[in-house]
Design a protein around this motif. Sequence first.
Motif, PDB file in Angstrom:
ATOM      1  N   SER A 109       4.242  -9.289   3.537  1.00 26.59           N
ATOM      2  CA  SER A 109       5.036  -8.157   3.080  1.00 26.59           C
ATOM      3  C   SER A 109       5.408  -7.300   4.282  1.00 26.59           C
ATOM      4  N   HIS A 110       6.247  -6.303   4.030  1.00 28.65           N
ATOM      5  CA  HIS A 110       6.572  -5.330   5.068  1.00 28.65           C
ATOM      6  C   HIS A 110       5.279  -4.605   5.454  1.00 28.65           C
ATOM      7  N   ALA A 111       5.119  -4.288   6.719  1.00 27.97           N
ATOM      8  CA  ALA A 111       3.906  -3.623   7.196  1.00 27.97           C
ATOM      9  C   ALA A 111       3.642  -2.314   6.453  1.00 27.97           C
ATOM     10  N   VAL A 112       4.702  -1.601   6.083  1.00 26.09           N
ATOM     11  CA  VAL A 112       4.542  -0.339   5.354  1.00 26.09           C
ATOM     12  C   VAL A 112       3.939  -0.607   3.970  1.00 26.09           C
ATOM     13  N   ALA A 113       4.373  -1.663   3.309  1.00 33.06           N
ATOM     14  CA  ALA A 113       3.819  -2.005   1.993  1.00 33.06           C
ATOM     15  C   ALA A 113       2.370  -2.469   2.125  1.00 33.06           C
ATOM     16  N   LEU A 114       2.078  -3.285   3.127  1.00 37.17           N
ATOM     17  CA  LEU A 114       0.699  -3.752   3.324  1.00 37.17           C
ATOM     18  C   LEU A 114      -0.235  -2.576   3.578  1.00 37.17           C
ATOM     19  N   ALA A 115       0.255  -1.577   4.312  1.00 34.68           N
ATOM     20  CA  ALA A 115      -0.569  -0.397   4.612  1.00 34.68           C
ATOM     21  C   ALA A 115      -0.872   0.420   3.362  1.00 34.68           C
ATOM     22  N   GLN A 116      -0.094   0.254   2.312  1.00 31.04           N
ATOM     23  CA  GLN A 116      -0.313   0.972   1.058  1.00 31.04           C
ATOM     24  C   GLN A 116      -1.337   0.271   0.168  1.00 31.04           C
ATOM     25  N   CYS A 117      -1.836  -0.887   0.604  1.00 34.61           N
ATOM     26  CA  CYS A 117      -2.745  -1.703  -0.212  1.00 34.61           C
ATOM     27  C   CYS A 117      -4.055  -2.007   0.502  1.00 34.61           C
ATOM     28  N   ARG A 118      -4.500  -1.126   1.364  1.00 32.06           N
ATOM     29  CA  ARG A 118      -5.708  -1.388   2.157  1.00 32.06           C
ATOM     30  C   ARG A 118      -6.949  -1.587   1.289  1.00 32.06           C
ATOM     31  N   ILE A 119      -7.072  -0.807   0.247  1.00 33.40           N
ATOM     32  CA  ILE A 119      -8.247  -0.933  -0.629  1.00 33.40           C
ATOM     33  C   ILE A 119      -8.249  -2.297  -1.323  1.00 33.40           C
TER      34      ILE A 119
ATOM     35  N   ILE B 260       6.616   3.905  -6.501  1.00 32.00           N
ATOM     36  CA  ILE B 260       6.410   2.598  -5.882  1.00 32.00           C
ATOM     37  C   ILE B 260       5.141   1.983  -6.461  1.00 32.00           C
ATOM     38  N   HIS B 261       5.323   0.873  -7.151  1.00 29.75           N
ATOM     39  CA  HIS B 261       4.190   0.130  -7.703  1.00 29.75           C
ATOM     40  C   HIS B 261       4.244  -1.282  -7.138  1.00 29.75           C
ATOM     41  N   LEU B 262       3.249  -1.591  -6.358  1.00 30.16           N
ATOM     42  CA  LEU B 262       3.211  -2.863  -5.641  1.00 30.16           C
ATOM     43  C   LEU B 262       2.494  -3.925  -6.459  1.00 30.16           C
ATOM     44  N   CYS B 263       3.022  -5.138  -6.364  1.00 27.13           N
ATOM     45  CA  CYS B 263       2.458  -6.275  -7.085  1.00 27.13           C
ATOM     46  C   CYS B 263       2.119  -7.383  -6.098  1.00 27.13           C
ATOM     47  N   LEU B 264       1.077  -8.129  -6.414  1.00 26.33           N
ATOM     48  CA  LEU B 264       0.764  -9.339  -5.674  1.00 26.33           C
ATOM     49  C   LEU B 264       1.469 -10.485  -6.385  1.00 26.33           C
ATOM     50  N   LEU B 265       2.341 -11.159  -5.664  1.00 29.76           N
ATOM     51  CA  LEU B 265       3.168 -12.235  -6.222  1.00 29.76           C
ATOM     52  C   LEU B 265       2.777 -13.572  -5.615  1.00 29.76           C
ATOM     53  N   ALA B 266       2.938 -14.633  -6.397  1.00 30.69           N
ATOM     54  CA  ALA B 266       2.635 -15.983  -5.920  1.00 30.69           C
ATOM     55  C   ALA B 266       3.477 -16.981  -6.710  1.00 30.69           C
ATOM     56  N   PRO B 267       3.539 -18.217  -6.228  1.00 28.28           N
ATOM     57  CA  PRO B 267       4.253 -19.245  -6.998  1.00 28.28           C
ATOM     58  C   PRO B 267       3.604 -19.429  -8.370  1.00 28.28           C
ATOM     59  N   ARG B 268       4.388 -19.854  -9.323  1.00 29.70           N
ATOM     60  CA  ARG B 268       3.889 -20.077 -10.685  1.00 29.70           C
ATOM     61  C   ARG B 268       2.683 -21.003 -10.660  1.00 29.70           C
ATOM     62  N   GLY B 269       1.671 -20.630 -11.421  1.00 27.39           N
ATOM     63  CA  GLY B 269       0.461 -21.442 -11.530  1.00 27.39           C
ATOM     64  C   GLY B 269      -0.610 -21.106 -10.506  1.00 27.39           C
TER      65      GLY B 269
ATOM     66  N   ALA C  43      -1.312  -9.703  -9.653  1.00 27.83           N
ATOM     67  CA  ALA C  43      -1.959  -8.398  -9.842  1.00 27.83           C
ATOM     68  C   ALA C  43      -0.889  -7.312  -9.738  1.00 27.83           C
ATOM     69  N   ARG C  44      -0.988  -6.319 -10.616  1.00 29.25           N
ATOM     70  CA  ARG C  44      -0.054  -5.182 -10.622  1.00 29.25           C
ATOM     71  C   ARG C  44      -0.756  -3.938 -10.090  1.00 29.25           C
ATOM     72  N   HIS C  45       0.049  -3.020  -9.608  1.00 28.69           N
ATOM     73  CA  HIS C  45      -0.451  -1.705  -9.167  1.00 28.69           C
ATOM     74  C   HIS C  45      -1.584  -1.846  -8.154  1.00 28.69           C
ATOM     75  N   ILE C  46      -1.325  -2.589  -7.094  1.00 28.84           N
ATOM     76  CA  ILE C  46      -2.354  -2.790  -6.075  1.00 28.84           C
ATOM     77  C   ILE C  46      -2.284  -1.728  -4.974  1.00 28.84           C
ATOM     78  N   GLU C  47      -1.389  -0.764  -5.112  1.00 32.32           N
ATOM     79  CA  GLU C  47      -1.304   0.328  -4.139  1.00 32.32           C
ATOM     80  C   GLU C  47      -2.564   1.188  -4.210  1.00 32.32           C
ATOM     81  N   ASP C  48      -2.919   1.786  -3.082  1.00 39.21           N
ATOM     82  CA  ASP C  48      -4.150   2.579  -2.990  1.00 39.21           C
ATOM     83  C   ASP C  48      -4.130   3.825  -3.869  1.00 39.21           C
ATOM     84  N   VAL C  49      -2.965   4.387  -4.106  1.00 36.41           N
ATOM     85  CA  VAL C  49      -2.829   5.629  -4.865  1.00 36.41           C
ATOM     86  C   VAL C  49      -1.920   5.369  -6.065  1.00 36.41           C
TER      87      VAL C  49
END
Length: 185
Positions: free
Chosen positions: A106-116, A86-95, A165-171
């Motif tokens: 995001s899903h609460a489980v995904a947000l919890a993986q990006c606390r840092i 699982i590699h989490l990315c921060l996504l936004a509209p173009r530009g 941003a790519r790979h924003i997961e804590d681990v």
Amino acid sequence: MIPRVAFQGELGAFSELAIRQQWPNGATAIPCRTFPDAIASVRSGAAEYGVIPVENAIIGAVKVALDALRSAGIEVVERSELRVPIHLCLLAPRGASLAELRNVHSHAVALAQCRIFFARHGWLEPAPHDDTAGAARMVAELNDRTVGAVASEMAAERYGLEIIARHIEDVPANWTRFLVISAST
């Protein structure tokens, strides 16, 4: 025959990645709003299988999914399991830029993986959503440069979003363990 496989979330969810990994020759992914809905699809025969996330390397047990499986009891059986990176990315509209973003869904489980990541970017306000891909779809529909999502690269491609941003997961070695289930009869 191509199997029908139910999962919680929308197309582009990490569960769809699990389906692609389990059935590399193809499966029909059936999006469901909730884990109980996905399990009900399996129990009713609308889907031959279900793919349910039960454990993540960062947050541990996926309680809501495990509760749904317990509620189904003996009506479903585990057929196999798989581990998906699982590699989490921060996504936004173009530009959009990281500095412009304010709310990140995001899903609460995904947000919890990006606390840092969120601690390092204190102006970003995490906001729970039903699922990762659904959050990405919503961000695409809103097209508001202050609203982003945490989801997969696949969701970014599917909904035409930019990866900020790519790979924003804590681990870095993040993974989720999924169970493949079917009806017991």
